[in-house]
Enzyme design. Structure first.
Site, PDB file in Angstrom:
ATOM      1  N   ASP A 289      24.393 -63.887 -23.223  1.00 19.88           N
ATOM      2  CA  ASP A 289      23.260 -63.592 -24.128  1.00 19.88           C
ATOM      3  C   ASP A 289      21.920 -64.051 -23.536  1.00 19.88           C
ATOM      4  OD1 ASP A 289      21.499 -63.431 -26.309  1.00 19.88           O
ATOM      5  OD2 ASP A 289      22.410 -65.118 -27.380  1.00 19.88           O
TER       6      ASP A 289
ATOM      7  N   HIS B  78      19.827 -68.558 -30.945  1.00 22.20           N
ATOM      8  CA  HIS B  78      20.126 -68.245 -29.545  1.00 22.20           C
ATOM      9  C   HIS B  78      19.789 -69.419 -28.640  1.00 22.20           C
ATOM     10  CE1 HIS B  78      20.744 -63.928 -30.353  1.00 22.20           C
ATOM     11  NE2 HIS B  78      19.829 -64.110 -31.281  1.00 22.20           N
TER      12      HIS B  78
END
Lengths: 555, 555
Positions: free
Chosen positions: B196, B369
């Site tokens: 990611d 994140h």
């Protein structure tokens, strides 16, 4: 008595419903002064609009009283309405501002073919009388040189207006805010303070412009290839620091982008920007020079699609291109609403393989507006009896009001107003007065006026759903529809033969049911039936509702 | 030999051109697995589009190989394309994911009347075989519970895919990333890591979700009136902390907004969200209860005009209203492009006189994140031989690649690809393979397909400039134009009698000059002349260029 002693009236016509189109009327009896005449750029809810201006009907209706226009600094949200206003005024009104501000305004007026405006240069320390209103100017620091605050005296009271400001102790040109003047005026008495609220929600003290310099130096010095710096073209202090950094690392300066070329020229001519002639080269002459000896100063910090930076990022610039190994500095912050456009440019640059430096990673930008500590400091220096926060959105004005309460201004001495509200000062006492006509005016092509909200709603509807024009040719003799024709734009389906035949069928059936007499008087009703029938047909077939434009032609 | 030993192929169909519509094909010989099937929300350049999907033609063309769909977590950018994909597939393909993710997917599929999908619940530690591809699941932390990473083994090599993640040591549900599993897989060997990239430009370590709790507690405890908290409705950990804070200060919880109601129901049923029945009350029952005993948990953190928060801010909510003295917490960050909409809601709230708390002033939100330190940690834990950054815009993928180089992965072992590119793994060696069909698909009403770029261009043109329909009824017998009619939408001028007469005049003149023979074959040319003549006339009169839709009807 009211007639004999008319109040001093403060009327914000813009600047209280968002950051932009600043304009404030100061009026006392038969004398009126305007502070700033700015514009705002349209947002997503105003598609196709070129510019947004404050509604200055009040100024035009009282033109006989207007003694002068004061412009606090040269940003478009303080100057951009001037060309329109001057064209609408019958007489030449003097415009008072600093040398650089007048220089920038001159260029803008020339684009509108407004010849020989009545410019009156003032500077910190200047004092002018405009009827019974006197104005003292004092220097302030902002993201453009030549920013001024004003202290206004009238028979009924005194007002201080900060203009846009930060409190920078180490400004690039050495011109700090004139604290001595502010203190002197405070001693004389400030009945009402109007102060910039842009950063009223930001804690702390805004960093000095000088703090950007070392970072620019470091990035430019260590960059392996060309360095491109995108910045606001009016931010002369920033441009000076970019040029200094270029020179310090032995690089030549290339300037590109229309407003960057214009503003650097004006600023150099007026002595606000110092670049040795030998350090600057034309974009056409760049090719012989090694990449690590070049800094390009360009427009496009807001991701504007037609700006120099966007063109270079997309390989569409006439003379300059950006390559892998180059460095791009975005020396600005996106104006709210431009975030996505800026991010798109950054992505294009990343794909080219160059390094992008922006304020999220290095100190390559600081704000030009004072944060909470500066706003409180301004309040305690000016010591106003009453306070009105200006230049901000609802949230900023209220945050500024909260700061004022913190430094001891009583709740009922603080006025959070809307554009068109007025404050009246009588013998130093400030009260809310009657409201005046105000609002926004759109510039859309040649037309300047109150664009109908329906027009904007229609545009948004057209953008979201597209449109279908249906023309029904009607025979009045035969009392029937002779022909039906469809045209579409911006819809995701196409009207092929079958779709068209079915749609025509649906319309004819609806018309038959309506039992029209096919006289001219029934055309309106017929148009409505055609529109509704087609709209329903398309909804059932596609689950979309394009705008239907029904035209009924009689033959 | 290639036929006997087909490579393991990794084909990103989405997720490499922006944050959204994630979809990755993993294929080895006659077996294929899909990881995620997400959507993206349209931006300004896609007016009227409902949703954007990845073009999954490749999946449909190879459906006979498709053994299963793995969904890493329940966010729409990982699940939102499922209803469309499942409808397009001929057979029922099993969907593997965590309990909560399947719960969220079930609700979405029900809206599309997709009955009894083949759900296969997995959890951290689960191992499945899908043909020659085996998949191990391991827990990861993200802004939604039940997030999983996967470790894939095939005859030709191994791949680890992180899904979306941060490395949270103090997650609200106690389920940390399964570092032991990651290390075990690293020991078995990770030929290729997909990780990611969303926060790859953000330095440092993302703060733990747990750090938001104390701030929520403090703000809710000290608030004098009602507290409204807007958050993502799938962020169950955040919702749990809001509920805990409410309980700690003796407040009842009201839930409002469609997705907030749905998701809290699903999460409570599945045991992911704990609220005592006695602590939650219906919005209709709120009126008897003192303001300082209420917390409203609502949708609208992105400024969506129809969300609960926007409706409440504008006084348009059915049951709840916000007043002076209330506190609104925006416990989220605006997704890029939504900044202005969020600011508008904040301004509306400020005008109501309530206190707005967002992440700019207090720690009421943290990202889901991982930042640069976490991304480097993930790389050093997984010890991959090759690396492909996924889930990000161009700038994020490249920043992530740079981090990988920093931790020692050689430049030529890092692949920054575009959607539709492929990686082929043969005996643990990764190379770029041939590209496959890919792209984006728009959902626009009932229509799902490749909306013509012209349609979007037309919509933007219509939004910016409006349109004028001109109908010319032409008599073939008399060889002349019988009648001309104008209709406008979204233009800033109106076609009054004089304007219309002049425009008609201009058109007739242009037609006369064209010397048409008025046969059916000349209609196209006639239409063009009418359009150009009107367009030029309007430009000269108004300096605007609306879209002209010319219709020539023959009678």
């Amino acid at each position: 008595m009211a007639k004999k002693n008319p109040p001093l009236r403060i009327i914000p016509l813009g600047g209280l419903d968002g950051i932009g189109k600043n304009m404030t009327v100061v009026e006392c009896g038969q004398d009126m002064v305007l502070i700033d005449a700015g514009l705002m750029f349209p947002d997503d809810s105003q598609p196709g609009i070129d510019l947004v201006l404050p509604d200055y009907t009040y100024v035009l209706e009282n033109e006989d009283k207007l003694r002068g226009i004061i412009v606090t600094h040269g940003h478009e949200d303080h100057t951009g309405a001037l060309p329109y206003l001057l064209q609408d005024l019958n007489n030449k009104v003097p415009i008072f501002s600093s040398k650089l501000t007048l220089g920038f305004i001159e260029g803008k007026l020339a684009e509108f073919r407004i010849r020989s405006p009545k410019f009156r240069e003032v500077k910190s320390g200047s004092h002018i009388n405009l009827g019974c209103i006197s104005v003292d100017f004092f220097s302030m620091t902002h993201s453009i040189p030549g920013a001024l605050g004003v202290y206004i005296k009238s028979p009924q009271g005194t007002v201080m207006h900060t203009g846009d400001f930060k409190l920078d102790q180490t400004p690039i040109d050495g011109v700090t805010p004139d604290y001595a003047a502010i203190s002197r005026f405070a001693k004389q008495g400030v009945d009402l303070l109007l102060s910039d609220s842009t950063n009223a929600t930001v804690p702390g003290f805004t960093k000095s412009e000088a703090e950007v310099g070392p970072t620019l130096n470091e990035v430019i010095k260590n960059a392996p290839g060309r360095v491109f710096v995108a910045s606001f073209s009016s931010h002369i202090h920033r441009l000076q620091q970019i040029c200094n950094a270029a020179k310090a690392s032995g690089r030549k300066i290339v300037v590109t982008g229309r407003s960057m070329l214009t503003n650097t020229r004006v600023a150099r001519e007026l002595g606000y920007l110092t670049i040795d002639e030998s350090d600057i080269i034309d974009a056409y002459d760049v090719n012989g020079i090694p990449d690590d000896q070049i800094v390009v100063m360009c427009t496009g910090s807001q991701g504007e699609p037609l700006s120099a930076l966007s063109r270079m990022a997309n390989g569409e610039h006439k003379t300059l291109s950006i390559h892998s190994g180059d460095t791009v500095i975005i020396s600005a912050t996106p104006v709210p609403g431009n975030e996505k456009a800026v991010q798109q440019v950054i992505n294009s640059l990343a794909k080219l393989g160059c390094t992008v430096v922006d304020k999220s990673t290095k100190l390559v930008h600081v704000s030009g507006h004072g944060s909470q500590e500066e706003l409180k400091l301004m309040l305690t220096m000016a010591k106003p009896t009453y306070f009105m926060p200006v230049h901000g959105e609802a949230v900023h004005l209220r945050a500024h009001a909260k700061l004022a309460r913190k430094v001891g201004i009583p709740e009922d001495h603080i006025f959070v107003l809307d554009n068109g509200d007025t404050l009246e000062v009588r013998g130093g006492v400030v009260k809310v007065g009657p409201t005046v006509e105000s609002g926004i005016v759109y510039v859309d092509g040649l037309r300047i006026g109150d664009t109908d909200p329906i027009v904007l709603r229609d545009r948004q509807k057209l953008a979201n759903d597209g449109m279908v024009t249906v023309v029904a040719v009607v025979s009045m003799k035969k009392k029937r529809i002779d022909a039906i024709d469809f045209s579409t734009r911006g819809v995701s389906f196409s009207i092929d033969e079958e779709f068209g035949a079915d749609a025509e069928d649906a319309i004819r059936k609806a018309v038959d049911k309506g039992s029209f007499d096919f006289t001219s008087s029934s055309t309106g009703a017929l148009r409505k039936v055609v529109r509704d029938a087609l709209s329903n047909f398309i909804w059932n077939r596609t689950r979309t509702r394009p705008m239907i434009i029904p035209v009924v032609m009689e033959v």
